[in-house]
Design an enzyme around this catalytic site. Structure first.
Site, PDB file in Angstrom:
ATOM      1  N   LEU A  33     -16.263   8.882  -6.279  1.00 14.04           N
ATOM      2  CA  LEU A  33     -15.606  10.058  -6.885  1.00 14.04           C
ATOM      3  C   LEU A  33     -15.237  11.089  -5.823  1.00 14.04           C
ATOM      4  CD1 LEU A  33     -17.590  10.533 -10.237  1.00 14.04           C
ATOM      5  CD2 LEU A  33     -15.500   9.228  -9.792  1.00 14.04           C
ATOM      6  N   ASP A  57     -21.441   5.140  -2.793  1.00 16.50           N
ATOM      7  CA  ASP A  57     -20.612   4.871  -1.614  1.00 16.50           C
ATOM      8  C   ASP A  57     -20.668   3.379  -1.288  1.00 16.50           C
ATOM      9  OD1 ASP A  57     -19.505   4.818   0.945  1.00 16.50           O
ATOM     10  OD2 ASP A  57     -20.425   6.723   1.521  1.00 16.50           O
ATOM     11  N   THR A 132      -3.031  -3.520   2.388  1.00 13.83           N
ATOM     12  CA  THR A 132      -1.694  -2.933   2.325  1.00 13.83           C
ATOM     13  C   THR A 132      -0.719  -3.644   3.252  1.00 13.83           C
ATOM     14  OG1 THR A 132      -0.489  -0.913   2.864  1.00 13.83           O
ATOM     15  CG2 THR A 132      -2.533  -1.250   4.033  1.00 13.83           C
ATOM     16  N   ASP A 133       0.570  -3.520   2.934  1.00  8.28           N
ATOM     17  CA  ASP A 133       1.596  -4.059   3.836  1.00  8.28           C
ATOM     18  C   ASP A 133       1.735  -3.213   5.106  1.00  8.28           C
ATOM     19  OD1 ASP A 133       2.802  -1.805   2.694  1.00  8.28           O
ATOM     20  OD2 ASP A 133       4.649  -2.831   2.083  1.00  8.28           O
ATOM     21  N   GLU A 134       1.151  -1.995   5.084  1.00  8.77           N
ATOM     22  CA  GLU A 134       1.327  -1.105   6.248  1.00  8.77           C
ATOM     23  C   GLU A 134       0.651  -1.654   7.501  1.00  8.77           C
ATOM     24  OE1 GLU A 134       0.995   3.063   5.676  1.00  8.77           O
ATOM     25  OE2 GLU A 134       1.858   2.983   3.675  1.00  8.77           O
ATOM     26  N   TYR A 158      -4.287   5.574   8.947  1.00 11.40           N
ATOM     27  CA  TYR A 158      -4.589   4.842   7.699  1.00 11.40           C
ATOM     28  C   TYR A 158      -4.403   3.345   7.892  1.00 11.40           C
ATOM     29  CZ  TYR A 158      -3.589   2.669   3.170  1.00 11.40           C
ATOM     30  OH  TYR A 158      -3.559   1.804   2.097  1.00 11.40           O
ATOM     31  N   SER A 161      -6.919   1.725  10.084  1.00  7.82           N
ATOM     32  CA  SER A 161      -8.242   1.549   9.460  1.00  7.82           C
ATOM     33  C   SER A 161      -8.209   0.382   8.471  1.00  7.82           C
ATOM     34  CB  SER A 161      -8.698   2.840   8.778  1.00  7.82           C
ATOM     35  OG  SER A 161      -7.922   3.125   7.626  1.00  7.82           O
ATOM     36  N   LYS A 162      -7.094   0.215   7.751  1.00  6.55           N
ATOM     37  CA  LYS A 162      -7.001  -0.915   6.822  1.00  6.55           C
ATOM     38  C   LYS A 162      -6.912  -2.231   7.606  1.00  6.55           C
ATOM     39  CE  LYS A 162      -6.737  -0.904   2.867  1.00  6.55           C
ATOM     40  NZ  LYS A 162      -7.760  -0.914   1.773  1.00  6.55           N
ATOM     41  N   ASN A 188       2.734   1.008  -4.506  1.00  8.39           N
ATOM     42  CA  ASN A 188       2.555   1.010  -5.962  1.00  8.39           C
ATOM     43  C   ASN A 188       2.996   2.334  -6.551  1.00  8.39           C
ATOM     44  OD1 ASN A 188      -0.298  -1.012  -6.864  1.00  8.39           O
ATOM     45  ND2 ASN A 188       1.020  -1.284  -5.098  1.00  8.39           N
ATOM     46  N   ASN A 257      13.858   6.434   0.332  1.00  8.53           N
ATOM     47  CA  ASN A 257      13.188   7.554  -0.336  1.00  8.53           C
ATOM     48  C   ASN A 257      14.199   8.416  -1.078  1.00  8.53           C
ATOM     49  OD1 ASN A 257      10.766   6.638   0.638  1.00  8.53           O
ATOM     50  ND2 ASN A 257      10.755   8.002   2.423  1.00  8.53           N
TER      51      ASN A 257
HETATM   52  P1  NAD Z   1      -6.822   6.049  -4.529  1.00  9.57           P
HETATM   53  O1  NAD Z   1      -6.911   6.972  -3.372  1.00  9.57           O
HETATM   54  O2  NAD Z   1      -6.078   6.441  -5.759  1.00  9.57           O
HETATM   55  O3  NAD Z   1      -8.302   5.668  -5.019  1.00  9.57           O
HETATM   56  C1  NAD Z   1      -9.344   5.363  -4.128  1.00  9.57           C
HETATM   57  C2  NAD Z   1     -10.635   5.319  -4.941  1.00  9.57           C
HETATM   58  O4  NAD Z   1     -11.696   4.932  -4.042  1.00  9.57           O
HETATM   59  C3  NAD Z   1     -11.036   6.660  -5.549  1.00  9.57           C
HETATM   60  O5  NAD Z   1     -11.477   6.478  -6.875  1.00  9.57           O
HETATM   61  C4  NAD Z   1     -12.176   7.136  -4.654  1.00  9.57           C
HETATM   62  O6  NAD Z   1     -13.097   7.980  -5.328  1.00  9.57           O
HETATM   63  C5  NAD Z   1     -12.801   5.808  -4.235  1.00  9.57           C
HETATM   64  N1  NAD Z   1     -13.534   5.884  -2.977  1.00  9.57           N
HETATM   65  C6  NAD Z   1     -13.124   6.453  -1.806  1.00  9.57           C
HETATM   66  N2  NAD Z   1     -14.074   6.309  -0.874  1.00  9.57           N
HETATM   67  C7  NAD Z   1     -15.097   5.629  -1.452  1.00  9.57           C
HETATM   68  C8  NAD Z   1     -16.352   5.145  -0.977  1.00  9.57           C
HETATM   69  N3  NAD Z   1     -16.750   5.370   0.278  1.00  9.57           N
HETATM   70  N4  NAD Z   1     -17.144   4.448  -1.829  1.00  9.57           N
HETATM   71  C9  NAD Z   1     -16.749   4.237  -3.126  1.00  9.57           C
HETATM   72  N5  NAD Z   1     -15.591   4.685  -3.613  1.00  9.57           N
HETATM   73  C10 NAD Z   1     -14.764   5.355  -2.783  1.00  9.57           C
HETATM   74  O7  NAD Z   1      -6.264   4.683  -3.935  1.00  9.57           O
HETATM   75  P2  NAD Z   1      -5.272   3.621  -4.596  1.00  9.57           P
HETATM   76  O8  NAD Z   1      -3.880   4.059  -4.363  1.00  9.57           O
HETATM   77  O9  NAD Z   1      -5.739   3.294  -5.950  1.00  9.57           O
HETATM   78  O10 NAD Z   1      -5.535   2.386  -3.623  1.00  9.57           O
HETATM   79  C11 NAD Z   1      -6.603   1.463  -3.883  1.00  9.57           C
HETATM   80  C12 NAD Z   1      -6.645   0.428  -2.772  1.00  9.57           C
HETATM   81  O11 NAD Z   1      -5.399  -0.255  -2.713  1.00  9.57           O
HETATM   82  C13 NAD Z   1      -6.867   1.015  -1.382  1.00  9.57           C
HETATM   83  O12 NAD Z   1      -7.716   0.154  -0.679  1.00  9.57           O
HETATM   84  C14 NAD Z   1      -5.486   1.033  -0.758  1.00  9.57           C
HETATM   85  O13 NAD Z   1      -5.572   0.902   0.640  1.00  9.57           O
HETATM   86  C15 NAD Z   1      -4.865  -0.183  -1.394  1.00  9.57           C
HETATM   87  N6  NAD Z   1      -3.398  -0.150  -1.551  1.00  9.57           N
HETATM   88  C16 NAD Z   1      -2.793   0.932  -2.130  1.00  9.57           C
HETATM   89  C17 NAD Z   1      -1.404   0.909  -2.324  1.00  9.57           C
HETATM   90  C18 NAD Z   1      -0.676   2.074  -2.967  1.00  9.57           C
HETATM   91  O14 NAD Z   1       0.559   2.080  -2.980  1.00  9.57           O
HETATM   92  N7  NAD Z   1      -1.374   3.052  -3.536  1.00  9.57           N
HETATM   93  C19 NAD Z   1      -0.653  -0.203  -1.897  1.00  9.57           C
HETATM   94  C20 NAD Z   1      -1.312  -1.273  -1.293  1.00  9.57           C
HETATM   95  C21 NAD Z   1      -2.676  -1.249  -1.134  1.00  9.57           C
HETATM   96  O1  DAU Z   2       2.906   0.398   1.522  1.00  8.39           O
HETATM   97  C1  DAU Z   2       1.692   0.540   0.836  1.00  8.39           C
HETATM   98  C2  DAU Z   2       1.166   1.937   1.022  1.00  8.39           C
HETATM   99  O2  DAU Z   2       2.000   2.796   0.253  1.00  8.39           O
HETATM  100  C3  DAU Z   2      -0.291   2.095   0.617  1.00  8.39           C
HETATM  101  O3  DAU Z   2      -1.094   1.305   1.443  1.00  8.39           O
HETATM  102  C4  DAU Z   2      -0.727   3.562   0.709  1.00  8.39           C
HETATM  103  O4  DAU Z   2      -2.048   3.704   0.226  1.00  8.39           O
HETATM  104  C5  DAU Z   2       0.218   4.394  -0.128  1.00  8.39           C
HETATM  105  O5  DAU Z   2      -0.111   5.765   0.006  1.00  8.39           O
HETATM  106  C6  DAU Z   2       1.668   4.157   0.276  1.00  8.39           C
HETATM  107  O6  DAU Z   2       1.946   4.715   1.589  1.00  8.39           O
HETATM  108  P1  DAU Z   2       3.301   5.529   1.899  1.00  8.39           P
HETATM  109  O7  DAU Z   2       3.059   6.419   3.054  1.00  8.39           O
HETATM  110  O8  DAU Z   2       4.460   4.604   1.958  1.00  8.39           O
HETATM  111  O9  DAU Z   2       3.399   6.361   0.513  1.00  8.39           O
HETATM  112  P2  DAU Z   2       3.776   7.880   0.205  1.00  8.39           P
HETATM  113  O10 DAU Z   2       3.930   7.982  -1.282  1.00  8.39           O
HETATM  114  O11 DAU Z   2       2.874   8.836   0.887  1.00  8.39           O
HETATM  115  O12 DAU Z   2       5.221   8.018   0.860  1.00  8.39           O
HETATM  116  C7  DAU Z   2       6.292   7.182   0.464  1.00  8.39           C
HETATM  117  C8  DAU Z   2       7.469   7.528   1.332  1.00  8.39           C
HETATM  118  O13 DAU Z   2       7.915   8.862   0.987  1.00  8.39           O
HETATM  119  C9  DAU Z   2       7.157   7.596   2.820  1.00  8.39           C
HETATM  120  O14 DAU Z   2       8.285   7.146   3.555  1.00  8.39           O
HETATM  121  C10 DAU Z   2       6.918   9.077   3.105  1.00  8.39           C
HETATM  122  C11 DAU Z   2       7.849   9.747   2.109  1.00  8.39           C
HETATM  123  N1  DAU Z   2       7.400  11.069   1.623  1.00  8.39           N
HETATM  124  C12 DAU Z   2       6.140  11.187   1.120  1.00  8.39           C
HETATM  125  C13 DAU Z   2       5.687  12.417   0.657  1.00  8.39           C
HETATM  126  C14 DAU Z   2       4.267  12.552   0.138  1.00  8.39           C
HETATM  127  C15 DAU Z   2       8.278  12.149   1.618  1.00  8.39           C
HETATM  128  O15 DAU Z   2       9.440  12.028   2.045  1.00  8.39           O
HETATM  129  N2  DAU Z   2       7.828  13.347   1.159  1.00  8.39           N
HETATM  130  C16 DAU Z   2       6.557  13.547   0.695  1.00  8.39           C
HETATM  131  O16 DAU Z   2       6.209  14.693   0.309  1.00  8.39           O
END
Ligand code: NAD
Ligand code: DAU
Length: 357
Positions: A33, A57, A132-134, A158, A161-162, A188, A257
């Site tokens: 949380l 954790d 992630t694809d990053e 980020y 670390s992934k 997503n 974007n």
């Molecule tokens: P999010 O930031 O919405 O949620 C992360 C969750 O992890 C939160 O509920 C947080 O409380 C919990 N958390 C953080 N540190 C923790 C710890 N030490 N122990 C237990 N719980 C902990 O993230 P999300 O967007 O739902 O992403 C989930 C996973 O998917 C991540 O691993 C992210 O790298 C990966 N991912 C995200 C996206 C995207 O577009 N959001 C895309 C590809 C992969």
């Molecule tokens: O590709 C998967 C990743 O996508 C996940 O692993 C990450 O957890 C998730 O956060 C996401 O990363 P991005 O950096 O691509 O997502 P974000 O929504 O932060 O940004 C999407 C694009 O928009 C990026 O090119 C940055 C741009 N952006 C983002 C914000 C927050 C803006 O132009 N303005 C903004 O204020």
């Protein structure tokens, strides 16, 4: 039963809700949380006997070991992470702490548990690591999409670390035999995404008549996937994936974007017109670029499609409309997550970013 970590976050909560929809099999959700985790995301199942929650954790190996011994899951799906690139630039150590050390300790506890299982249970056990694809870095405009063979070239704290966590997960299979699978997914979007990420931030700001910040020229490309489709891909990987393999997951929806922001503005113009009738696109403000900003991501999901018969079911325009509607219908959720700490982050991140156009 299965254990999900990070189940109170955006994707984790969608996974838990999707899992419990048609299934009797219980889920234990371990979530620390942080600012990104909201128990209210799981309100529909909070009183359901199949759902259990533990605040903790993933890096607490004693707690994880105890939970595993007590609940004896057949699988762990690891979502828990720090997930926002901009925050990783501001505070990289938190990302190393959770994404690297946390995953490492979770792996250690999972390995001890797995080794304690009788042969039949050990053979069926799975550790799915959600990545992630990053980790693959940035693509040139005309380069082919990322396959599973693409070399790792993480560019942000980020993604570094992934990438590190992916390497540890792989090593725990190669060295110790832990039955792992890794997924690398694209961007997503959908309900319950914290309004620090592009799509919910734009909706949130537009509804408040605030600038819509676009980094740099806004021509960066992302491959967008509706969150429920990511969850069905994870289910396929968990149930049918080959141990030790990695699978790319993508939305087949590359957009700049600027295209995303303008599509959101057009939907909002229709569903929630501004007082005075001006278009929401008038709020678009180009601001200073993200340092080290990756130009393009794109996913080749051929392996997942061919080997596990998965494909995304929700097109980008349809998913975007659903998402906007969800935020319009769930103002209370947005109010509850945009607390003091959210406002401080937004102030730090966007104040002083002078408009450049
Ligand atoms: P999010 O930031 O919405 O949620 C992360 C969750 O992890 C939160 O509920 C947080 O409380 C919990 N958390 C953080 N540190 C923790 C710890 N030490 N122990 C237990 N719980 C902990 O993230 P999300 O967007 O739902 O992403 C989930 C996973 O998917 C991540 O691993 C992210 O790298 C990966 N991912 C995200 C996206 C995207 O577009 N959001 C895309 C590809 C992969
Ligand atoms: O590709 C998967 C990743 O996508 C996940 O692993 C990450 O957890 C998730 O956060 C996401 O990363 P991005 O950096 O691509 O997502 P974000 O929504 O932060 O940004 C999407 C694009 O928009 C990026 O090119 C940055 C741009 N952006 C983002 C914000 C927050 C803006 O132009 N303005 C903004 O204020």
């Amino acid at each position: 039963m299965i254990v999900v970590t990070g189940g109170c976050g955006f994707i984790g909560s969608a996974f838990v809700l999707g899992w419990l929809g048609p299934r009797a099999e219980p889920v234990l959700n371990l979530d620390l949380l942080t600012y990104a985790g909201h128990p209210g995301n799981l309100a529909p199942v909070q009183d359901d006997a199949r759902y259990r929650f533990c605040r903790g954790d993933i890096g607490d190996a004693v707690l994880v070991g105890r939970l595993l011994a007590e609940h004896r899951p057949r699988a762990i799906v690891n979502f828990a992470a720090e997930s926002h690139v901009d925050r990783s630039i501001a505070d990289p150590l938190a990302f190393a702490q959770t994404n690297v050390m946390g995953t490492l300790r979770l792996l250690q506890a999972s390995l001890d548990y797995w080794k304690s299982l009788p042969a039949a249970e050990a053979a069926g056990f799975r550790f799915v690591h959600v990545s992630t694809d990053e980790v693959f870095g940035s693509l040139a405009p005309d380069a082919p999409a990322f396959t599973e063979q693409h070399r790792y070239e993480p560019n942000s704290p980020y993604s570094a670390s992934k990438a590190a966590s992916d390497h540890f997960v792989r090593a725990w299979h190669h060295t110790y035999g832990l039955p792992v699978l890794i997924t690398n997914c694209s961007n997503n979007y959908g309900p319950r995404q914290f309004p620090e990420k592009l799509i919910p931030l734009v909706i949130h700001n537009a509804l408040r008549e605030q600038p819509l910040p676009v980094y740099g020229d806004g021509r960066q490309v992302r491959d967008w996937l509706y969150v429920e489709d990511h969850c069905t891909a994870l289910e396929a990987v968990l149930e049918r994936g080959a141990v030790g393999e990695t699978y790319n997951v993508g939305g087949r929806a590359e957009r700049t974007n600027m295209q995303v922001v303008h599509a959101l503005c057009a939907i909002l113009d229709e569903l929630r017109p501004r007082a005075g009738g001006k278009p929401h696109a008038d709020l678009v403000t180009h601001v200073k670029d993200r340092p080290g900003h990756d130009r393009r991501y794109a996913i080749d999901d051929g392996k997942l499609a061919t080997e596990l018969s998965w494909k995304p079911s929700i097109g980008f325009e349809q998913g975007l409309r659903r998402t906007v509607q969800w935020y319009l219908d769930n103002g209370d959720w947005v109010e509850s997550v945009t607390s003091g700490s959210y406002r401080q982050w937004v102030e730090r991140q966007y104040e002083g970013l002078a408009p450049t156009a």
